[in-house]
Design a protein around this motif. Structure first.
Motif: not given
Length: 750
Positions: A124-131, A94-96, A111-112, A205-206
């Motif tokens: 992964w990053y916030p807002g990434k679409d989980d298609k 995790l990188r913040y 954040l990634t 929760y990731f």
């Protein structure tokens, strides 16, 4: 006594370390990394909680989906360099950006989280679409025709992308438009709803488990709570029909069931048990003049009873005990209705003590919460009526009827609903397309731990006459589902009494097969409690890199050792229905064709109406019951089917059946292994009140040649103690009653 059982099973290694279910939401301080307005909690190597609050007010109480964060702290490293916080576990990095704002907008600068999936790096990053999310479930199948409910399915915990998010942020909408809340001070022992400490906070929760689907589910139940085991009787056959039955008609059904020798365990009284319209609490004594007598009749005939509720409209002034409830609530004498307000602790206390308890004291075994009027509370903005009813009714039974397992029959209310079994899927239409989609729907619900969906077998709403073939195919599918319940609406002409159909012998065979499989089914229920992997689950749990495991969505695993590919289309002119099936890698035993077949292939076969396409995993040991009429008695003989094609092992689980003792160590396991032509039934481990001291076995070696001799514990068996069916190619060995703490070895000499 319970403590003794627990101590014994801890010694033999049978009791999981977290066997007792509890809320322990405060994480270990060593797992928490504070970073100003952000906070991160390392829960497992693959799971990190991400919180962001401009007020720096972080939620430490249980929430609807997550009730436990007190896990062993995994190994991880943290460091700050070049203005970034890095948290590295054995699986994730995790990188913040220190001081950065975390929100739902797509942003890979603040954040990634990175991890490895099949040799490639995933970011992964916030807002990434989980298609590629593999979905979970939805609140109801009301109005289902074919797969028209697919678009309503909520995201689940598993994804082919390798990551998913549990979003417990207070502003995030659930599938029914509700939101999550915290649990705080209890009311009469029930954890009660409370507002979040910061309504604008982010609380994610990731889960970065890659394709380790079973591991993800196993860790999910560590934070979200287990799937409690339903009472054993719930897994038997239910009779249910939305119809205004009189007492005489109910008793006639039971007598017909007995006359036709149909196994059965549950009788549903749908909404016409009461007066009024949808909402009612008072017996309609023009139809049921003696409720206590009718319920006693059901109990005397081995049946449990459930009543249907639609509680949205509260309690009117013409209901039994209205005045008592009104006065307890401190309302004016002119009050005509006590509104339904289950979020009010005072209302809960008096409503249940005045009315619910009265019906339970008359013998009602559990409640069917057929909620449909309101999705969210009129009194607490965003509170799901479905979830909150489930939580309160279930825990009320847990606290007030401690000698029985709590049980409600209800609709999905969002993440966390798995803690309150079991589910009622709603009012679908009787079409083959509807039937064809339900295997996918039921198995996919495992992706959110909701493992006990019950469908209206035969469909709820139908046009035209009663088609014996589609009813049969629905019942055949129902054998291999969590809840085996026939039902339909009150439209004129719809028939659900299986003995009224011309193909009754075939319908009866489905019920008998269900009861035969009960030891296997109940063992799968325990495995779901222990592992988080539900009884019905998709094929990709075991074959995550096989594309066909995702494409053949109307197939599924039923427990660890049975693959089901139900017939979901009508027969052609030749009287057979064609079915295209994919078998995963390995060897499988085709039950219909009585032979071992190779996996990792697609094939087409045709099935007559009596035939159900299902397959045993090669090497499995499948335990069956002998013929029985209900699940109130424990058989003193079991049938053990030894599946050829590989060496293997399986286990048999048992407990008291309707107590909470299984959470405290009151249960047993029997391991069964076979190698070549030999079966070993190992000594039982564990104990529970009422367990048998001895048991006989009928051992069936499937699809094999006739042996030259049979031995049991090294002793050659005489003729009459075993036989060979040349047509079925089955060797049957009769093992007399033997102490359950003794090992039994059955060997075929070829």
């Amino acid at each position: 006594m319970r403590k003794i059982f627990t101590a014994i099973l801890l010694l033999v290694g049978l009791l999981p370390a977290t066997a007792a279910d509890s809320m322990n939401p405060l994480a270990n301080a060593d797992a928490i990394v504070n970073a100003g307005e952000a906070r991160f909690t390392v829960l497992t190597p693959e799971m990190i909680r991400i919180q962001y609050s401009r007020k720096q007010q972080f939620e430490d109480r249980a929430t609807f989906a997550v009730v436990n964060r007190r896990l062993p702290v995994p190994h991880y490293k943290k460091e700050v360099r070049d203005g970034y916080l890095y948290i590295t576990t054995d699986a994730l990095t995790l990188r913040y950006k220190m001081g950065g704002r975390i929100d739902n907008r797509p942003n890979d600068q603040v954040l990634t989280i990175q991890f490895n999936l099949n040799g490639r790096q995933v970011t992964w990053y916030p807002g990434k679409d989980d298609k590629l999310n593999l979905k979970g479930t939805t609140r109801t199948l009301d109005g289902q025709i074919g797969d028209n409910k697919r678009q309503e399915m909520e995201n689940g915990l598993l994804s082919r992308a390798g990551w998913s998010i549990i979003d417990e942020s207070p502003r995030t909408k659930r599938g029914d438009g509700s939101t999550t809340f915290a649990f705080d001070k209890s009311q009469d022992g029930i954890e009660w709803v409370a507002q979040p400490v910061d309504k604008e906070a982010i609380d994610w929760y990731f889960l970065g488990y890659g394709h380790q689907y079973k591991k993800a589910l196993g860790d999910y139940i560590k934070i979200a709570g287990r799937q409690p085991m339903p009472p054993l009787y719930v897994l038997g056959y239910w009779y249910s029909k939305y119809q205004r039955y009189t007492s005489e008609e109910f008793m006639e059904i039971v007598n017909d069931v007995k006359k036709n020798q149909i196994p059965m365990d549950v009788m549903i009284f749908d909404m016409d048990w009461h007066t009024q319209g949808w909402t009612g609490w008072t017996w309609d004594r023009t139809a049921i003049p003696d409720p206590e007598g009718l319920i006693k009749f059901m109990h005397d005939n081995g049946l449990k009873v459930s009543l249907n509720l639609h509680p949205a409209d509260g309690v009117d002034d013409d209901e039994d005990m209205f005045a008592q409830l009104r006065d307890s609530m401190g309302m004016d004498a002119a009050t005509k209705v006590v509104p339904w307000n289950l979020s009010d602790p005072k209302f809960y206390h008096h409503m249940f003590n005045s009315i619910i308890r009265a019906r339970e004291n008359q013998g009602v075994d559990f409640w069917w919460l057929d909620w449909q009027q309101n999705l969210t509370s009129k009194y607490v903005d965003g509170l799901s009526e479905t979830f909150w009813c489930n939580h309160v009714f279930y825990n009320d039974m847990r606290l007030n009827r401690p000698n029985h397992r709590p049980l409600i029959f209800h609709r999905w209310g969002g993440l966390g609903s798995h803690r309150y079994p079991i589910g009622f899927s709603g009012d679908s239409f009787t079409t083959y397309g509807t039937l064809a989609w339900q295997p996918y729907f039921t198995a996919t619900a495992s992706n959110v731990g909701f493992g006990y969906w019950g469908h209206d077998l035969g469909g709820h709403q139908q046009t035209g006459g009663n088609d014996p073939e589609i009813y049969l195919r629905w019942m055949q599918y129902g054998v291999f589902t969590p809840v085996f319940r026939t039902h339909a609406t009150n439209w004129e002409g719809i028939e659900r009494r299986i003995w009224k159909y011309e193909n009754f012998p075939l319908l009866l065979e489905t019920v008998k097969l269900r009861y035969a499989l009960m030891p296997y089914i109940y063992t799968a229920a325990r495995q779901a409690y222990d592992t988080g992997v539900s009884m019905c689950r998709p094929l990709y749990y075991d074959s995550p890199e096989a594309n066909n495991a995702y494409l053949f969505e109307d197939e599924y695993m039923f427990g660890d050792d049975i693959l089901v590919a139900p017939v979901v289309t009508p027969a052609g002119k030749n009287g057979k229905a064609e079915r295209r099936t994919w078998l995963p890698e390995g060897k499988w035993f085709d039950v219909c064709r009585n032979k071992v077949v190779d996996g990792n292939r697609i094939f087409v076969d045709s099935y007559t109406q009596p035939e159900i396409p299902y397959f045993y995993r090669a090497g499995a040991v499948i335990v069956n019951n002998p013929p029985m009429m209900n699940l109130n008695t424990r058989p003193d003989r079991l049938i053990v089917k030894v599946v050829p094609g590989a060496d293997g092992e399986s286990s048999l689980y048992e407990d008291e059946g309707d107590t909470e003792g299984y959470k405290e160590g009151a249960f047993s396991w029997v391991k069964m292994t076979h190698k070549d032509n030999s079966l070993t039934i190992h000594p039982r481990k564990g104990s529970f009140p009422g367990m048998p001291a001895k048991r006989a076995y009928t051992v069936e070696f499937l699809s094999t040649d006739c042996p030259t001799a049979v031995t049991v514990n090294g002793k050659k068996q005489d003729n009459g103690t075993w036989n060979y069916d040349e047509n079925r190619r089955v060797v049957t060995v009769f093992v007399p009653a033997t102490a359950c703490d003794k090992k039994i070895n059955v060997n075929l000499e070829k």
